[in-house]
Each structure stands twice: as structure tokens, then as C-alpha cells.
Design an enzyme around this catalytic site. Structure first.
Site, short mmCIF file in Angstrom:
data_model
loop_
_atom_site.label_atom_id
_atom_site.label_comp_id
_atom_site.label_asym_id
_atom_site.label_seq_id
_atom_site.Cartn_x
_atom_site.Cartn_y
_atom_site.Cartn_z
CE LYS A 138 -44.37 -2.19 -19.05
NZ LYS A 138 -45.67 -2.49 -19.67
NE ARG A 188 -52.86 -4.36 -20.47
CZ ARG A 188 -52.34 -4.26 -21.54
NH1 ARG A 188 -52.60 -4.53 -22.89
NH2 ARG A 188 -51.51 -3.20 -21.55
CE1 TYR A 234 -59.43 -2.99 -28.68
CE2 TYR A 234 -57.13 -2.03 -28.55
CZ TYR A 234 -58.13 -2.88 -28.26
OH TYR A 234 -57.72 -4.27 -27.94
#
Length: 238
Positions: free
Chosen positions: A154, A204, A236
Site C-alpha cells: 500500500k 475491523r 484505543y
């Protein structure tokens, strides 16, 4: 004992993406600059931790994690004769309106006998944290079943993700995966919806939660997800 400068050697020894490498580099240069005229002692480490207190809690935790991994590298490679570890900052409890603690799910229904394209898509998202755009760029040849890893490229950066056995035994016999990967985003969305009421975003997020639970640092997780920044992951780690 002086802190040896082995930053480049440390970074070379790690399989970091360019962005993650840059983050570690600046954290360790910050550490090295602090100890330039100081010996490494428990007292000096406390002073370093106190200096970090000017930063945000998330930044403090990142720099402490980077430093501790570096100290371990130095000790294991006999660059220092004592292992040092900075105690992590205590994560203060915040009001419920500010905290973000979604529940971790296991999705046992995803791991039954493979029955439809939507189930395969759900597994790809849950096991590797992929989004639809990344799935569309996959080729079956990207899966190395002998050594159990998936290669994803990517923006010119290659990621190598481990393949778990519970995933491999369910999908490696597929013969027409490339046909699915070539489908439109709408097709993938529809097939996933046929299999589960959970959205690709929700699945995800479960990948992210499981990686956090497994002890991955925010930089390591960003690397696994192919992210150029850690901004979307900070919630998170609060």
C-alpha cells in the site's frame, strides 16, 4: 554508565514501515539527547519520566514504550550490562463521555465451515484488519500458505502479516478468490451484509481491539494496518 547510541542498529534490526521507523527514531533521539550528559541510573530515568510529564498521556506512553524496547535491545546485545525499564505512566480514569472501551468479541460463527463469499470477507477483515479497498487489491498469490504470511502493498510500503492456522484451514482450498477480489466495493459490501449484520468497520475495529489486548504498541499496530499516522488509534490506548 553512559547510554550508547545504537539507534540506527536498533532500527535496522526491526521490520518497521517507514512511518513507524520515523516515529521510533524521533522518540529515541529525544531519549538520547536527554542522556547526552547524564549516566543511565534509576534516578536519571525518573528525571526523564518527569520531563515527559509535560506531554500528553498518550505521547508519554509512546515514548516510554519506545525507550523500554530500546533498553531491552541494548541489554540483549550486551551494549549495556544492566537492563533498565521505565515504569509506564498510570492511565487516569476519565469520564464515561471521554472514554472509549468497546467490548471485544470473538465471532465463533465466522469460523464455521466456509459457506459463502461474505464469510470469507468477514474473516479477511477480522484476521488482518483489511478494508474493502485493500481486499480489492489482493491477489491469491499474496497468500503464502507454506510459511503462513500474507503480503500487502500500500502506497509503496509492503506489510507482511502472519496467517493464523484457524484461518488457513478454512480458506486455503479456495480456487476462485481472485474473482472475488476483482469485484466492486458495492458487491463486497452486499456479500458481507448477507453473511453478518456487523459492518466492515465494526469487524475491523475488533481486529484493532484484539491487537491492543495482545500487547501491540500503537506504532506496531499502525504498521500492521498500513496507517501513515497513529491519530485514529490513540483512543484505543487511553
Amino acid at each position: 554508565m553512559k547510554l550508547p547510541n545504537e539507534i540506527e542498529e536498533y532500527l535496522v534490526s526491526r521490520n518497521f514501515s517507514e512511518n513507524t521507523r520515523s516515529n521510533y527514531y524521533y522518540d529515541l533521539v529525544y531519549l538520547q539527547a536527554f542522556f547526552e550528559d547524564k549516566s543511565v541510573t534509576e534516578e536519571a530515568l525518573e528525571l526523564y519520566k518527569h520531563q515527559l510529564s509535560k506531554l500528553s498521556p498518550a505521547a508519554q506512553r509512546r515514548k516510554i514504550s519506545s525507550a523500554n524496547q530500546y533498553f531491552l535491545f541494548l541489554y540483549e546485545n550486551k551494549k549495556i550490562n544492566q537492563f533498565f525499564k521505565i515504569k509506564q505512566v498510570v492511565q487516569k480514569k476519565t469520564q464515561s463521555s471521554e472514554s472509549y472501551h468497546p467490548m471485544i468479541k470473538e465471532f465463533p460463527e465466522f469460523y464455521g465451515p466456509l459457506s459463502c463469499p461474505g464469510q470469507f470477507l468477514a474473516l479477511l477483515i477480522l484476521e488482518f484488519g483489511l478494508n474493502f479497498a485493500e481486499i480489492q487489491k489482493l491477489k491469491w498469490e499474496n497468500f503464502n500458505w507454506n510459511f503462513k504470511y500474507l503480503t500487502i502493498e500500500k502506497a509503496g510500503i509492503k506489510r507482511v502479516l502472519p496467517i493464523r492456522e484457524k484461518f488457513a484451514i478454512r480458506v486455503k482450498a479456495i480456487k476462485n478468490a481472485d474473482e472475488l477480489f476483482a469485484k466492486s466495493r458495492q458487491f463486497l459490501y452486499t456479500e458481507l451484509k448477507k453473511f453478518t449484520n456487523y459492518s466492515s468497520k465494526e469487524i475491523r475495529e475488533q481486529y484493532i481491539l484484539h491487537q491492543v489486548k495482545a500487547g501491540k504498541t500503537i506504532y506496531e499496530l499502525a504498521n500492521l494496518l498500513g496507517l501513515s499516522t497513529i491519530t485514529t488509534l490513540e483512543k484505543y490506548y487511553r
